[in-house]
Design an enzyme around this catalytic site. Structure first.
Site, PDB file in Angstrom:
ATOM      1  N   TYR A 108       0.852  -1.203   0.000  1.00 29.31           N
ATOM      2  CA  TYR A 108       0.000   0.000   0.000  1.00 29.31           C
ATOM      3  C   TYR A 108       0.878   1.239   0.000  1.00 29.31           C
ATOM      4  CZ  TYR A 108      -3.941  -3.036   1.130  1.00 29.31           C
ATOM      5  OH  TYR A 108      -4.902  -4.009   1.111  1.00 29.31           O
ATOM      6  N   GLN A 109       1.412   1.558  -1.171  1.00 22.55           N
ATOM      7  CA  GLN A 109       2.402   2.627  -1.232  1.00 22.55           C
ATOM      8  C   GLN A 109       1.823   4.005  -0.961  1.00 22.55           C
ATOM      9  OE1 GLN A 109       5.427   2.553  -4.199  1.00 22.55           O
ATOM     10  NE2 GLN A 109       4.976   0.443  -4.738  1.00 22.55           N
ATOM     11  N   LYS A 110       0.533   4.176  -1.174  1.00 22.09           N
ATOM     12  CA  LYS A 110      -0.048   5.513  -1.012  1.00 22.09           C
ATOM     13  C   LYS A 110      -0.643   5.722   0.371  1.00 22.09           C
ATOM     14  CE  LYS A 110       0.754   6.717  -5.264  1.00 22.09           C
ATOM     15  NZ  LYS A 110       1.685   7.754  -5.634  1.00 22.09           N
ATOM     16  N   ASN A 111      -0.461   4.741   1.256  1.00 17.14           N
ATOM     17  CA  ASN A 111      -1.102   4.856   2.563  1.00 17.14           C
ATOM     18  C   ASN A 111      -0.278   5.693   3.533  1.00 17.14           C
ATOM     19  OD1 ASN A 111      -1.303   3.651   5.499  1.00 17.14           O
ATOM     20  ND2 ASN A 111      -3.299   3.441   4.517  1.00 17.14           N
ATOM     21  N   HIS A 170       5.082  10.071   0.970  1.00 19.94           N
ATOM     22  CA  HIS A 170       5.157   9.595   2.354  1.00 19.94           C
ATOM     23  C   HIS A 170       6.566   9.137   2.701  1.00 19.94           C
ATOM     24  CE1 HIS A 170       0.901   9.871   2.350  1.00 19.94           C
ATOM     25  NE2 HIS A 170       0.736   8.875   1.498  1.00 19.94           N
TER      26      HIS A 170
END
Lengths: 360, 489
Positions: A108-111, A170
């Site tokens: 989940y790279q965008k979390n 992130h």
């Protein structure tokens, strides 16, 4: 290997969870909004999660349950906080937690929550790196860890995330935190930014990180210090010569001049290398950003208002037509207010003490 | 169309972009409203109030909400939203977080959520609710607890601790909640007797998140990002701390206010003088540079393939740098390979038929940034710095999907988030295009039936019509003093 049926009913026939009365979701009324087709697996895990959360249970089985929910819904805004409390209360192995986070972050790279959680765990493992002793921390597996090896693991994990996406917001934010928390300012971080920029000179995140490394340390003068400024300007010019139409270093250069309170005209000759309007055979322009900066240089100088206008016209009609309306707007501005480059000096802008605001 | 156009000729040129297929988009949104969203939305289960807002507001912008729903259905939607209200103030973001059924349980893991509270209130306005059931006093009290000492707002309050990032999204949502519930006026609210949030601290916090290139970031030193930039600009509008209109010939005194240093530096007197109606710090230290940064987000790099072309290349050619397609300096190739590649390139320029916005420097365009950047510019009174037609064509010909809705990139399947922001962006573009052709206010005031989409309020991100319902609600609450009112067509 559990078979499929077991997979779908993890909790209700598990004796370990027999004492739990799952709380089914109450979607009020006949017309709920944004209803989602939950899988049985998700609905069941959430029903058990609601019960243990309401009981505020802090146990090892909750660790398994929260992990299960997170892997299906990593944006759940309280399950991460709950899990962190349970980890600390049960003295769980935090290194194992980091290993699990490595896999989850890749998935989940965008979390956002994953990175906040990671920060929490690493802070717990090493609350005060300056005293280089996690020994003062509470007794739990992982106490008394080697700070250097923790830092090495974290920076190498971050680097592996950059291999997947070199501009992940992130991950860069987390990298900034690592630098601040572990005081990595002078420990190869500048070289890291240089390597990142060398890999992709258009990676604006890497340029921004360089700005942070140079200017972000509390009490540091950054580019206001002459030696630092000269080094940064020289570095930036080298990168611009490599790819003159790359916006990132031009913004960086402008940033240096603003922060150091230098007149833009100090880089006039450099700009002319990429936008020479004096040649008799016609203009010789190969960077719209040079022209942009020249317009500002000329605009603050009343005697050269016509030259500023010429730069803006060239941008509008020839070299940056995608922004034709913007350059037209700037031309109108120039007519209205003499001497209004967009960066006419704002010395007070630079008195801001940015570092004092950072308190994560 | 040549790419070396002048803005004047383009604005009056007859090139007409395709129309919005309202039926198709309405069908997409009615499907979202009436049937379950697919399981792929499970990772968004904790943002259901956001998804609800997108669905209802999209149908409203399309003028398709009232014709396609019964009053009973709309009343049921309103009830559903209220079922997410927390008795101690604010709303939870999803019924899946609801622990209120547990009699002796602890409610700490079922806290109110700042973005959900904004989305709930905005959706109630769109549905025509009178906000009578909103726990206004409790929500204002809770909102104050959501602000940190540094001025930033968090997302939730758990065990007395403010959780969630420090970024401007929460500041935006919090100021919108404050605006809806008590207008812009600062100080204790006379009708609920609740104290105000610390407006000065928020302004300082937003100013600190300005970046060296004129954008705004999540927190100091993070990279400038269009989403955070929009949130900061809109938040400053909600608290009436935006700089004076920079192109309306501000007086010397106003210019000085705009550039006012932070209170902490000790140059500006503190809150006491501000309360006496004196000096107030305003956000955005360099509005002109922020407009420059926003305008720089326009890009012809609209697909990932375009983006890959720009990766690690040695120099700039029309192929590697799509934003600079009209020229190339052939004498400057450091290697023979570069020279060869330059010779083989096509002689035609990239047409500027489709122009999108990226969210950060040197990134590919994405549907949602057409809103974040477009709305940011609108709020800076600078929407004229973009030419609406190619952006409109980008949205309608590149990222709009055949089943309705919008995807993130050309060819992507539609999702609720990009589908809503695509429509919101189109509404602003429609307003901007009309303003360019006609008098500045006509676009905004044009009757609904002559517009493709309802006019959007760039600050609250709902139709101006929905926002204008606030006027009567404020009168009932007694918070409206005429001075606060800045919208409603």
């Amino acid at each position: 290997m559990p078979d499929h049926a077991e997979d779908e009913a993890k909790y209700y026939d598990d004796p370990e969870w027999a004492d739990i009365e799952p709380i089914q979701q109450a979607d009020q009324g006949p017309n709920p909004l944004a209803a989602i087709a939950y899988t049985d697996e998700y609905a069941e895990a959430m029903a058990y999660l609601r019960t243990v959360m309401a009981r505020d249970e802090k146990s090892e089985r909750v660790l398994r349950l929260t992990k299960d929910v997170i892997e299906m819904n990593p944006a759940h805004y309280t399950v991460w906080l709950y899990r962190a409390q349970v980890l600390f209360a049960t003295h769980a192995d935090l290194h194992k937690e980091l290993e699990w986070l490595n896999e989850t972050a890749s998935q989940y790279q965008k979390n956002y929550q994953i990175w906040h959680h990671r920060q929490l765990i690493v802070s717990r493992l090493c609350p005060d790196p300056a005293s280089s002793a996690a020994t003062r921390g509470p007794p739990f597996p992982g106490a008394g860890i080697d700070v250097d090896s923790l830092v090495a693991k974290e920076t190498s994990f971050v680097a592996s995330m950059f291999d997947k996406d070199a501009k992940n917001y992130h991950v860069w934010s987390y990298r900034q935190w690592l630098v601040r928390h572990f005081g990595l300012w002078d420990k190869g971080e500048l070289e890291f930014t240089e390597a990142s920029i060398e890999k992709d000179v258009r990676n604006n995140s890497a340029w921004n990180h360089r700005w942070y490394v140079v200017n972000g340390k509390e009490g540091s003068e950054g580019v206001k210090e002459e030696k630092v400024r000269e080094r940064e300007i020289a570095f930036t010019k080298r990168q611009i010569r490599l790819a003159p139409q790359n916006q990132s270093p031009w913004n960086y250069l402008r940033g240096i001049l603003r922060k150091a309170n230098l007149r833009f005209s100090t880089v006039q000759d450099f700009c002319i290398e990429f936008a020479d309007l004096s040649k008799p055979e016609g203009d010789d322009v190969f960077s719209s950003h040079a022209l942009d900066l020249l317009a500002d240089i000329y605009a603050v100088d009343e005697g050269r208002n016509e030259q500023a206008k010429r730069c803006l016209l060239l941008l509008k009609d020839k070299y940056d037509p995608i922004r034709a309306n913007y350059w037209q707007y700037r031309l109108e501005m120039l007519d209205k207010e003499m001497g209004s480059g967009i960066d006419s000096h704002l010395p007070e802008h630079e008195t801001r003490n940015l570092t004092s605001a950072v308190s994560v | 169309m040549s790419c070396t156009y002048s803005s004047a000729s383009v604005l009056s040129s007859p090139d007409t972009p395709p129309g919005l297929d309202k039926k198709r988009h309405t069908r997409y949104w009615l499907r979202c409203l009436r049937t379950h969203l697919p399981s792929a939305y499970i990772p968004n289960d904790s943002n259901r109030m956001t998804l609800a807002f997108f669905t209802i507001s999209a149908l409203d912008l399309l003028s398709s909400l009232v014709p396609n729903t019964t009053p009973e259905e709309r009343a049921a939607y309103i009830d559903w939203i209220y079922s997410c209200q927390i008795p101690s103030g604010g709303f939870r973001a999803s019924p899946s977080h609801d622990l209120s059924a547990v009699k002796d349980g602890s409610a700490q893991w079922d806290p109110a959520n700042v973005p959900a509270t904004y989305f709930a209130l905005a959706t109630l306005l769109i549905l025509g609710d009178d906000l009578n059931r909103v726990r206004r006093k409790e929500t204002l009290k809770w909102l104050r607890c959501m602000q940190r000492d540094d001025g930033s707002f968090g997302e939730t309050l758990v065990n007395g601790k403010i959780e969630g990032g420090m970024d401007t999204r929460f500041g935006y949502c919090a100021t919108c909640v404050r605006y809806i519930l008590r207008g812009k006026r600062e100080g204790p609210d006379p009708t609920s007797e609740e104290q105000d949030t610390d407006v000065d601290a928020l302004v300082e916090c937003l100013r600190k998140a300005e970046t060296y290139d004129g954008g705004m970031s999540e927190m100091p030193f993070h990279e400038a990002h269009a989403g955070f930039t929009y949130c900061a600009i809109a938040a400053l509008h909600f608290i009436d701390r935006f700089p004076w209109p920079i192109r309306s010939q501000p007086s010397e005194g106003q210019r000085a206010f705009n550039k006012m240093p932070l209170r902490k530096e000790g140059i500006v007197s503190t809150t006491s003088s501000e309360q006496q109606g004196g000096i107030k710090t305003r956000g955005l230290t360099s509005p002109d540079l922020t407009i420059h940064w926003l305008a720089s987000r326009l890009t012809a790099t609209i697909s990932s393939e375009d983006e890959e072309d720009t990766y690690a290349d040695e120099t700039d050619t029309p192929e590697t740098c799509h934003d600079a397609h009209s020229f190339v300096h052939t004498a400057n190739f450091p290697t023979s390979m570069g020279e060869t590649s330059e010779k083989s390139r096509p002689t035609s320029h990239f047409a500027l038929d489709w122009v999108g916005f990226n969210g950060r420097c040197n990134k590919v365009a994405d549907t949602c940034y057409a809103f974040w950047v477009g709305a940011g510019l609108t709020l800076m009174n600078a929407s004229r710095v973009i030419h609406p037609t190619p952006v409109r064509r980008y949205l309608l010909e590149q990222t709009a999907h055949i089943v309705g809705g919008f995807g993130k990139l050309p060819g992507d399947p539609p999702d609720v988030y990009h589908s809503y922001l695509g429509l919101a962006a189109l509404s602003l573009l429609e307003t901007a295009a009309q303003a360019a052709h006609e008098s500045p206010r006509e676009g905004r005031d044009k009757p609904v039936e002559e517009r493709e989409l309802k006019a959007l309020d760039a600050c609250m991100c709902v139709s101006i019509e929905a926002k204008s319902r606030l006027y009567a609600i404020w009168q009932r609450w007694g918070v409206h003093d005429g001075k606060d009112w800045d919208g409603g067509g």
